[in-house]
Design a protein around this motif. Structure first.
Motif, PDB file in Angstrom:
ATOM      1  N   TYR A  32      -4.692  -4.598   2.143  1.00 25.97           N
ATOM      2  CA  TYR A  32      -3.298  -4.326   1.792  1.00 25.97           C
ATOM      3  C   TYR A  32      -2.346  -4.958   2.802  1.00 25.97           C
ATOM      4  N   VAL A  33      -1.484  -5.850   2.308  1.00 23.01           N
ATOM      5  CA  VAL A  33      -0.523  -6.555   3.154  1.00 23.01           C
ATOM      6  C   VAL A  33       0.887  -6.361   2.587  1.00 23.01           C
ATOM      7  N   PRO A  34       1.636  -5.392   3.093  1.00 24.18           N
ATOM      8  CA  PRO A  34       3.018  -5.242   2.630  1.00 24.18           C
ATOM      9  C   PRO A  34       3.931  -6.263   3.305  1.00 24.18           C
ATOM     10  N   LEU A  35       4.941  -6.689   2.591  1.00 26.40           N
ATOM     11  CA  LEU A  35       5.938  -7.612   3.131  1.00 26.40           C
ATOM     12  C   LEU A  35       7.307  -6.949   3.054  1.00 26.40           C
ATOM     13  N   PHE A  36       7.942  -6.750   4.210  1.00 27.96           N
ATOM     14  CA  PHE A  36       9.303  -6.225   4.222  1.00 27.96           C
ATOM     15  C   PHE A  36      10.250  -7.407   3.998  1.00 27.96           C
ATOM     16  N   THR A  37      11.008  -7.367   2.915  1.00 29.49           N
ATOM     17  CA  THR A  37      11.839  -8.510   2.532  1.00 29.49           C
ATOM     18  C   THR A  37      13.250  -8.056   2.205  1.00 29.49           C
ATOM     19  N   TYR A  38      14.132  -9.019   2.105  1.00 29.62           N
ATOM     20  CA  TYR A  38      15.490  -8.720   1.633  1.00 29.62           C
ATOM     21  C   TYR A  38      15.994  -9.887   0.795  1.00 29.62           C
ATOM     22  N   ARG A  39      15.958  -9.634  -0.506  1.00 30.25           N
ATOM     23  CA  ARG A  39      16.410 -10.605  -1.491  1.00 30.25           C
ATOM     24  C   ARG A  39      17.806 -10.267  -2.003  1.00 30.25           C
ATOM     25  N   THR A  40      18.408  -9.212  -1.477  1.00 27.74           N
ATOM     26  CA  THR A  40      19.740  -8.785  -1.897  1.00 27.74           C
ATOM     27  C   THR A  40      20.625  -8.602  -0.665  1.00 27.74           C
ATOM     28  N   GLU A  76       2.474  -6.573  -1.480  1.00 30.57           N
ATOM     29  CA  GLU A  76       3.533  -5.744  -2.048  1.00 30.57           C
ATOM     30  C   GLU A  76       4.800  -5.913  -1.216  1.00 30.57           C
ATOM     31  N   GLU A  77       5.892  -6.220  -1.868  1.00 35.41           N
ATOM     32  CA  GLU A  77       7.169  -6.346  -1.165  1.00 35.41           C
ATOM     33  C   GLU A  77       7.922  -5.028  -1.177  1.00 35.41           C
ATOM     34  N   CYS A  78       8.644  -4.773  -0.086  1.00 36.66           N
ATOM     35  CA  CYS A  78       9.542  -3.626  -0.013  1.00 36.66           C
ATOM     36  C   CYS A  78      10.897  -4.130   0.452  1.00 36.66           C
ATOM     37  N   GLU A  79      11.913  -3.920  -0.347  1.00 35.86           N
ATOM     38  CA  GLU A  79      13.261  -4.437  -0.096  1.00 35.86           C
ATOM     39  C   GLU A  79      13.963  -3.586   0.965  1.00 35.86           C
ATOM     40  N   THR A  80      14.344  -4.232   2.071  1.00 38.05           N
ATOM     41  CA  THR A  80      15.041  -3.515   3.140  1.00 38.05           C
ATOM     42  C   THR A  80      16.536  -3.812   3.189  1.00 38.05           C
ATOM     43  N   ASP A  83      18.379  -3.651   6.512  1.00 37.16           N
ATOM     44  CA  ASP A  83      18.945  -2.387   6.961  1.00 37.16           C
ATOM     45  C   ASP A  83      17.856  -1.581   7.666  1.00 37.16           C
ATOM     46  N   THR A  84      18.134  -1.133   8.884  1.00 38.50           N
ATOM     47  CA  THR A  84      17.115  -0.453   9.677  1.00 38.50           C
ATOM     48  C   THR A  84      16.620   0.821   8.994  1.00 38.50           C
ATOM     49  N   LYS A  85      17.516   1.612   8.447  1.00 36.03           N
ATOM     50  CA  LYS A  85      17.115   2.849   7.794  1.00 36.03           C
ATOM     51  C   LYS A  85      16.188   2.567   6.615  1.00 36.03           C
ATOM     52  N   LYS A  86      16.566   1.583   5.796  1.00 36.17           N
ATOM     53  CA  LYS A  86      15.719   1.235   4.651  1.00 36.17           C
ATOM     54  C   LYS A  86      14.386   0.662   5.118  1.00 36.17           C
ATOM     55  N   GLY A  87      14.420  -0.097   6.208  1.00 36.56           N
ATOM     56  CA  GLY A  87      13.186  -0.657   6.743  1.00 36.56           C
ATOM     57  C   GLY A  87      12.214   0.425   7.176  1.00 36.56           C
ATOM     58  N   LEU A  88      12.741   1.472   7.825  1.00 35.62           N
ATOM     59  CA  LEU A  88      11.882   2.574   8.250  1.00 35.62           C
ATOM     60  C   LEU A  88      11.362   3.364   7.049  1.00 35.62           C
ATOM     61  N   GLU A  89      12.184   3.447   6.009  1.00 34.65           N
ATOM     62  CA  GLU A  89      11.716   4.086   4.771  1.00 34.65           C
ATOM     63  C   GLU A  89      10.583   3.273   4.153  1.00 34.65           C
ATOM     64  N   CYS A  90      10.714   1.951   4.197  1.00 32.36           N
ATOM     65  CA  CYS A  90       9.642   1.090   3.708  1.00 32.36           C
ATOM     66  C   CYS A  90       8.361   1.346   4.496  1.00 32.36           C
ATOM     67  N   TYR A  91       8.498   1.436   5.796  1.00 28.75           N
ATOM     68  CA  TYR A  91       7.329   1.652   6.646  1.00 28.75           C
ATOM     69  C   TYR A  91       6.621   2.957   6.276  1.00 28.75           C
ATOM     70  N   GLU A  92       7.394   4.017   6.124  1.00 31.72           N
ATOM     71  CA  GLU A  92       6.790   5.305   5.792  1.00 31.72           C
ATOM     72  C   GLU A  92       6.163   5.275   4.404  1.00 31.72           C
ATOM     73  N   SER A  93       6.718   4.479   3.497  1.00 31.72           N
ATOM     74  CA  SER A  93       6.169   4.418   2.141  1.00 31.72           C
ATOM     75  C   SER A  93       4.869   3.623   2.078  1.00 31.72           C
ATOM     76  N   VAL A  94       4.705   2.627   2.960  1.00 34.16           N
ATOM     77  CA  VAL A  94       3.484   1.819   2.921  1.00 34.16           C
ATOM     78  C   VAL A  94       2.390   2.389   3.822  1.00 34.16           C
ATOM     79  N   LYS A  95       2.756   3.196   4.797  1.00 30.90           N
ATOM     80  CA  LYS A  95       1.777   3.689   5.779  1.00 30.90           C
ATOM     81  C   LYS A  95       0.593   4.412   5.140  1.00 30.90           C
TER      82      LYS A  95
END
Length: 443
Positions: A32-40, A76-80, A83-95
């Motif tokens: 499993y390799v998540p990618l934290f990205t921002y396309r918006t 799997e991409e997670c859109e941040t 934003d630091t808060k969204k990034g940490l939410e991404c981290y907790e969701s993929v952990k």
């Protein structure tokens, strides 16, 4: 959302739900390799091409090779939105899905993940960004930031300036050097180094911070530049800040040959300012262009097959797309090395951390990958999680970036002691800071 992107998202969601249904089986048969990205958002101009490059490389490995070492990658991409808060939410969701690595793609997101990494046993790859001191593997065994730190980059720019002045670093004495930067963790990262070196080397540093909310409105900063008349300007920007800075420099008639950036501006950042942007310079450490066997394979197996989100074939090979390629090369080779070290196929985060410390991508391996001549060799170790590799200066010619300097090594005699001190201070400030749990691998 366009029909193409909607269909892509639906397809991706479908492909990612199946492994979740068979949790234990997925752990055995996939990585499993998540990618934290921002396309918006206002940083999408930088984030999108990097996300495409990262995603397309890993997709190629699945489509062409069946994954790595016979094991499929779950990407799997997670859109941040950067934003630091969204990034940490991404981290907790993929952990809970047991990622083998995370790529925050933001210094602001990286910093709060540093103390989490050792606890969660998930290595953090902050490629050429994040906390410069995390290069010290003896203090930060779970953080990796190759191939150069922001502190390295600043000294490489200073050395280039010195050569333009006709000599060694002593030529900086008496110069006025402007620093325009995103007023966030990223842009503030080099400030201690700038303060120190301005005293040691005798140049005057003029600071021009730009708040994230004002990235597209820098008129006041550039009025100050016009007033101060710095001999050179150094840019540490991201997203819309870069394009606006280049436009404002052109508007104020600042000499573009004296405007030099850290490694983040894209082709679009320069194009938007028209012909006046010619001569704008940035650092880089890899090639621009798609004339490499690996990128040809990506074109065939990923882009032409409709498995990429690039808006056009001409985007493959652009500077930030290739930056994403480089990032995923590090991921893939760390996984491959982890498999070699452990003898396992479905490796864990702990295994990949060992793989990163044993990373050794030499010229022969680059040729095997299909990236001969794309970049220099990469070798990390237990103590050195960065490599502090050389970079070169590239200049915008109106169409593309072209290399205009030899490779420039960082000023290790200046940066090294400061990194040591900063790493020590970080550990003391966050005491009790955990010591390394194991000896370094000899491999």
């Amino acid at each position: 959302m366009s029909l193409k992107n909607w269909l892509y998202a639906l397809s991706a969601a479908a492909s990612l739900t199946l492994p979740a249904v068979h949790g234990a089986q997925a752990q055995e048969e996939s990585i499993y390799v998540p990618l934290f990205t921002y396309r918006t958002g206002p940083f999408a101009g930088s984030g999108t091409p990097i996300a495409n490059g990262m995603h397309d490389y890993l997709t190629l490995l699945n489509e062409r090779d069946g994954g790595i070492g016979g094991v499929k990658l779950i990407v799997e991409e997670c859109e941040t939105g950067y934003d630091t808060k969204k990034g940490l939410e991404c981290y907790e969701s993929v952990k809970p899905k047991k990622p083998v690595i995370v790529n925050p793609w933001s210094t602001g997101i990286t910093l709060p993940l540093i103390p989490k990494a050792a606890v969660d046993k998930i290595p953090v790859l902050s490629m050429a960004y994040g906390l410069s001191a995390s290069a010290k593997g003896d203090t930060f065994p779970w953080i990796f930031n190759p191939p150069a730190t922001y502190w390295d980059g600043f000294t490489q720019i200073l050395q280039y300036i010195a050569t333009q002045e006709g000599g060694g670093i002593d030529k900086l004495k008496g110069k006025k050097i402007g620093y325009i930067y995103l007023d966030a963790s990223f842009g503030r990262e080099p400030l201690p180094l700038i303060e120190q070196l301005s005293k040691e080397l005798g140049f005057e540093a003029k600071l021009y911070p730009v708040a994230a909310a004002d990235m597209q409105n820098q008129s006041s900063q550039w009025l100050s530049v016009r007033r101060d008349k710095p001999d050179y300007m150094i840019l540490y920007g991201w997203g819309a800040l870069n394009a606006t800075a280049v436009k404002e420099a052109v508007k104020t008639n600042y000499p573009m040959e004296k405007f030099i950036s850290i490694w983040w501006p894209s082709e679009d950042d320069a194009k938007g300012a028209g012909d006046g942007a010619k001569g704008f310079k940035t650092l880089n450490w890899h090639a621009v262009g798609a004339d490499f066997p690996l990128l040809a394979d990506i074109q065939k197996h990923v882009v032409d097959a409709g498995k990429s989100q690039v808006s056009g074939k001409d985007k493959v090979g652009q500077v930030l797309y290739n930056r994403g390629i480089y990032n995923s090369m590090l991921i893939a080779e760390a996984i491959r090395k982890a498999q070699e070290i452990t003898g396992k196929k479905a490796v864990t985060g702990e295994d990949v951390r060992r793989g990163l410390e044993g990373l050794n991508i030499d010229e022969a391996r680059l040729k095997e990958i299909g990236l001969e001549g794309f970049t220099g060799a990469v070798k990390l170790s237990c103590a050195d999680h960065n490599g502090h590799f050389s970079t070169f200066v590239q200049s915008w010619n109106g169409t593309t970036y072209e290399k205009v300097s030899d490779y420039i090594a960082p000023m290790s005699d200046k940066v090294g002691p400061l990194l040591d001190a900063d790493a020590k201070a970080y550990a003391e400030k966050n005491a009790p800071w955990p010591a390394r749990a194991e000896a370094c691998d000899a491999s």
